[in-house]
Design a protein around this motif. Structure first.
Motif, short mmCIF file in Angstrom:
data_model
loop_
_atom_site.label_atom_id
_atom_site.label_comp_id
_atom_site.label_asym_id
_atom_site.label_seq_id
_atom_site.Cartn_x
_atom_site.Cartn_y
_atom_site.Cartn_z
N ALA A 109 0.81 -1.23 0.00
CA ALA A 109 0.00 0.00 0.00
C ALA A 109 0.84 1.27 0.00
N LEU A 110 2.15 1.17 0.15
CA LEU A 110 2.99 2.36 0.26
C LEU A 110 2.91 3.24 -0.98
N GLN A 111 2.80 4.54 -0.74
CA GLN A 111 2.87 5.55 -1.80
C GLN A 111 3.83 6.64 -1.32
N PRO A 112 5.12 6.41 -1.48
CA PRO A 112 6.11 7.28 -0.85
C PRO A 112 6.15 8.69 -1.44
N ASP A 113 6.52 9.61 -0.58
CA ASP A 113 6.81 10.98 -1.00
C ASP A 113 8.32 11.06 -1.19
N HIS A 114 8.76 10.93 -2.43
CA HIS A 114 10.19 10.84 -2.70
C HIS A 114 10.93 12.13 -2.35
N SER A 115 10.23 13.25 -2.32
CA SER A 115 10.89 14.51 -1.98
C SER A 115 11.45 14.49 -0.57
N GLN A 116 10.90 13.65 0.30
CA GLN A 116 11.37 13.56 1.68
C GLN A 116 12.49 12.53 1.86
N MET A 117 12.76 11.75 0.82
CA MET A 117 13.78 10.70 0.94
C MET A 117 14.87 10.86 -0.12
N MET A 118 15.05 12.07 -0.65
CA MET A 118 16.05 12.29 -1.68
C MET A 118 17.44 11.88 -1.19
N GLY A 119 18.14 11.16 -2.04
CA GLY A 119 19.48 10.72 -1.71
C GLY A 119 19.55 9.44 -0.91
N LEU A 120 18.40 8.87 -0.57
CA LEU A 120 18.38 7.63 0.21
C LEU A 120 18.00 6.45 -0.67
N ALA A 121 18.51 5.28 -0.30
CA ALA A 121 18.09 4.01 -0.90
C ALA A 121 17.43 3.21 0.21
N VAL A 122 16.12 3.05 0.12
CA VAL A 122 15.33 2.49 1.23
C VAL A 122 14.62 1.22 0.78
N GLY A 123 14.89 0.14 1.50
CA GLY A 123 14.16 -1.10 1.28
C GLY A 123 13.13 -1.30 2.37
N VAL A 124 11.97 -1.83 1.99
CA VAL A 124 10.89 -2.10 2.94
C VAL A 124 10.52 -3.57 2.81
N ILE A 125 10.44 -4.26 3.95
CA ILE A 125 10.18 -5.69 3.93
C ILE A 125 9.14 -6.05 4.98
N ALA A 126 8.32 -7.05 4.66
CA ALA A 126 7.37 -7.61 5.62
C ALA A 126 7.16 -9.08 5.29
N PRO A 127 6.87 -9.91 6.28
CA PRO A 127 6.63 -11.33 6.02
C PRO A 127 5.27 -11.58 5.39
#
Length: 280
Positions: free
Chosen positions: A173-191
């Motif tokens: 369901a994630l709809q990220p706001d990329h402007s708040q994570m500029m310069g980051l490489a973010v992984g999201v995981i769930a079982p």
């Protein structure tokens, strides 16, 4: 202008168009780094690789890996895709395993049942993520307080940090706001929940590279290699498991993780979609 053998392959899928695409330029020794970077930006794929003669006598070939913005010392799906293209073009490894030379050094690759797998390289940065950075990620992902259960650096050359959520549906369901994570490489995981989600995979993953030409990666070897080292070291995953990735992008990536002794192998299928000649 010179001509080069070119392939575009789909990694972590047996079915074309359902994995993570990669552009591979073979025999690219005469290209400058500037020309490589320009072509990688032009393809607008998450990564483009250039296969070169090895410098290390133990390596079978050398690869340089470019995103649309920068060169990477290592990345997972480019490792498998480049190896697939090199073998398909007639490459013959010196030994039972294929040895790839890249920015992080030598990477071992094995063949098993028609699939390739690479040995997860050592983490360049590990351990907990600073609370202020976790908060920045939480806001960028649009999550309520307390939804992020764990956060860890899992950087093996691509800069990844990973956060864990409780439920697969939260990841999808994630709809990220990329402007708040500029310069980051973010992984999201769930079982996965076996009763609700089935048993085709055990974890759901999404990978965000805010600011890149491809802000979400559909199937990510480097991230899953780092995450596997984290999960397995803390007893949060079985010794062998499958990751699902790319569903929200219309893909169906499947990444195989297997721990053998002290080694962690990351594998999957690769299929060639385009092959021909590149004029560059």
């Amino acid at each position: 202008m010179s001509r080069f053998e070119f392939k575009q392959v789909d990694v972590f899928s047996r079915v074309p168009l359902k994995g993570n695409p990669l552009a591979v330029v073979l025999g690219a020794d005469e290209l400058s780094a500037e020309r490589m970077a320009a072509f990688a930006a032009w393809t607008n794929l998450s990564e483009t690789t250039f296969v070169l003669a090895p410098r290390d006598p133990e390596a079978d070939y050398r690869v340089r890996i470019f995103t649309t913005l920068e060169e990477l010392p290592f990345a997972g799906h480019p490792t498998l895709g480049s190896c697939h293209a090199w073998l398909e073009a007639g490459g013959i490894p010196r030994g039972e395993e294929i040895i790839q030379e890249c920015g992080v050094g030598l990477v071992r690759i094995r063949r098993r049942g028609g699939e390739l797998a690479f040995l997860a390289p050592p983490l360049l940065k590990s351990g907990p993520v600073d609370a202020s950075l976790v908060e920045r990620v939480r806001l960028g992902l649009g999550l309520e307080e307390g939804v992020i259960l764990r956060a860890q650096w899992v950087d093996n050359g691509a800069g990844w940090l990973a956060v864990m959520l409780a439920d697969r549906a939260q990841v999808l369901a994630l709809q990220p706001d990329h402007s708040q994570m500029m310069g980051l490489a973010v992984g999201v995981i769930a079982p996965w929940d076996a009763e609700r989600d089935g048993d085709a995979a055990q974890f759901e993953v999404r990978a965000f590279i805010s600011g890149d030409g491809m802000p979400e990666d559909p199937a990510t070897g480097s991230l899953n290699a780092g995450v596997a080292q984290w999960l397995l070291s803390e007893g949060l995953a079985p010794a062998s498991y499958v990751v699902s990735q790319g569903l929200t992008m219309g893909r169906a990536g499947r990444i195989q993780v297997e721990k053998v002794g002290d080694e962690i192998w990351i594998g999957g299928s690769t299929v060639t979609c385009i092959e021909g000649t590149l004029n560059l």
